[in-house]
Design a protein around this motif. Structure first.
Motif, short mmCIF file in Angstrom:
data_model
loop_
_atom_site.label_atom_id
_atom_site.label_comp_id
_atom_site.label_asym_id
_atom_site.label_seq_id
_atom_site.Cartn_x
_atom_site.Cartn_y
_atom_site.Cartn_z
N ASP A 27 19.03 -104.68 0.89
CA ASP A 27 17.93 -104.95 0.21
C ASP A 27 17.87 -104.32 -1.04
OD1 ASP A 27 18.14 -102.49 1.27
OD2 ASP A 27 15.82 -102.36 2.18
N ARG A 28 18.76 -103.48 -1.37
CA ARG A 28 18.84 -102.78 -2.94
C ARG A 28 19.98 -102.40 -3.16
NH1 ARG A 28 13.99 -100.96 -4.67
NH2 ARG A 28 14.72 -99.59 -5.94
N PRO A 29 20.74 -103.55 -3.57
CA PRO A 29 22.09 -103.49 -4.25
C PRO A 29 22.14 -102.59 -5.56
CG PRO A 29 21.38 -105.52 -4.71
CD PRO A 29 20.16 -104.81 -3.78
N ASP A 30 23.36 -102.24 -5.92
CA ASP A 30 23.63 -101.91 -7.13
C ASP A 30 23.40 -102.61 -8.55
OD1 ASP A 30 24.53 -99.39 -5.95
OD2 ASP A 30 26.73 -100.14 -5.76
N LEU A 31 22.71 -102.25 -9.29
CA LEU A 31 22.30 -102.78 -10.50
C LEU A 31 23.39 -102.97 -11.57
CD1 LEU A 31 18.76 -101.38 -11.42
CD2 LEU A 31 19.06 -103.60 -10.35
N PRO A 32 23.62 -104.42 -11.81
CA PRO A 32 24.41 -104.88 -12.90
C PRO A 32 23.87 -104.22 -14.16
CG PRO A 32 23.57 -106.77 -12.12
CD PRO A 32 23.25 -105.74 -11.34
N PRO A 33 24.96 -103.87 -15.18
CA PRO A 33 24.55 -103.54 -16.38
C PRO A 33 23.32 -104.30 -17.11
CG PRO A 33 26.83 -103.62 -16.40
CD PRO A 33 26.34 -104.10 -15.19
N THR A 53 19.24 -114.83 -2.39
CA THR A 53 19.50 -114.49 -0.84
C THR A 53 19.06 -115.60 -0.13
OG1 THR A 53 19.85 -112.34 -1.31
CG2 THR A 53 19.80 -112.69 0.73
N HIS A 54 17.71 -115.62 -0.35
CA HIS A 54 16.88 -116.59 0.44
C HIS A 54 17.29 -117.99 0.26
CE1 HIS A 54 13.50 -118.37 2.55
NE2 HIS A 54 13.23 -119.15 1.67
N GLU A 55 17.94 -118.74 -0.94
CA GLU A 55 18.24 -119.59 -1.11
C GLU A 55 19.60 -119.88 -0.47
OE1 GLU A 55 18.80 -120.14 -5.07
OE2 GLU A 55 16.80 -120.38 -5.71
N GLU A 56 20.52 -118.75 -0.49
CA GLU A 56 21.65 -119.07 0.13
C GLU A 56 21.54 -119.22 1.58
OE1 GLU A 56 25.13 -119.29 -0.64
OE2 GLU A 56 24.27 -119.38 -2.67
N ILE A 57 20.70 -118.32 2.20
CA ILE A 57 20.50 -118.38 3.73
C ILE A 57 19.84 -119.69 4.22
CG2 ILE A 57 18.95 -117.40 5.61
CD1 ILE A 57 19.15 -114.59 4.11
N VAL A 58 18.96 -120.26 3.72
CA VAL A 58 18.36 -121.42 3.86
C VAL A 58 19.35 -122.64 3.74
CG1 VAL A 58 16.72 -123.25 3.21
CG2 VAL A 58 15.89 -120.97 3.15
N GLN A 59 20.21 -122.61 2.73
CA GLN A 59 21.32 -123.26 2.50
C GLN A 59 22.30 -123.47 3.81
OE1 GLN A 59 21.72 -125.49 -0.11
NE2 GLN A 59 23.79 -126.59 0.35
N GLU A 60 22.56 -122.37 4.17
CA GLU A 60 23.56 -122.30 5.30
C GLU A 60 22.97 -122.68 6.55
OE1 GLU A 60 27.26 -121.39 7.30
OE2 GLU A 60 26.92 -121.48 5.18
N ALA A 61 21.75 -122.22 6.63
CA ALA A 61 21.17 -122.67 7.84
C ALA A 61 20.72 -124.17 8.02
CB ALA A 61 19.49 -121.81 7.98
N VAL A 62 20.33 -124.95 6.93
CA VAL A 62 20.10 -126.05 6.90
C VAL A 62 21.29 -126.99 7.09
CG1 VAL A 62 19.33 -128.31 5.58
CG2 VAL A 62 17.92 -126.02 5.81
#
Length: 119
Positions: A27-33, A53-62
């Motif tokens: 939920d709090r990944p490292d920040l890119p430059p 993240t939400h788009e990836e999860i929905v894509q995989e679920a659907v």
């Protein structure tokens, strides 16, 4: 046939979930430059992160995994099981204890090598 296919997909999804590291999605990944520049706040990155993240999860679920990939994994697993069974039958017949132990210990490596060469 449909039940077998559905079971194969469920098993594959479970295997993928178990093999993936637990900290893959944070939920709090490292920040890119790009987001650590002056004036760029953490909230903009968090918003973008959750949206993607939400788009990836929905894509995989659907849509689920690619059917060809599921079939390939199933074929690989079946081939590996058959080849492992062949090797185990052959190696358990060896009379010499030392040689039998060595051969049985090398079964997994030989099966992996054979599956990689085939697929």
């Amino acid at each position: 046939e449909d039940l077998e296919y559905a079971a194969t997909r469920l098993i594959r999804d479970a295997e993928v979930a178990l093999e993936s590291p637990a900290s893959e999605i944070s939920d709090r990944p490292d920040l890119p430059p790009l987001f650590t520049q002056k004036g760029a706040g953490r909230s903009a990155f968090d918003r973008l992160w959750w949206q993607q993240t939400h788009e990836e999860i929905v894509q995989e679920a659907v849509h689920g995994p690619d059917d060809a990939e599921v079939r390939r994994h199933t074929a690989m697993r079946v081939y590996a099981q058959k080849y492992e069974y062949q090797l185990l039958r052959r190696y358990t017949r060896i009379k010499s204890n030392r040689r039998r132990r060595e051969q049985l210990a090398s079964v997994a490596d030989k099966v992996d090598e054979k599956v990689r060469a085939r697929f």
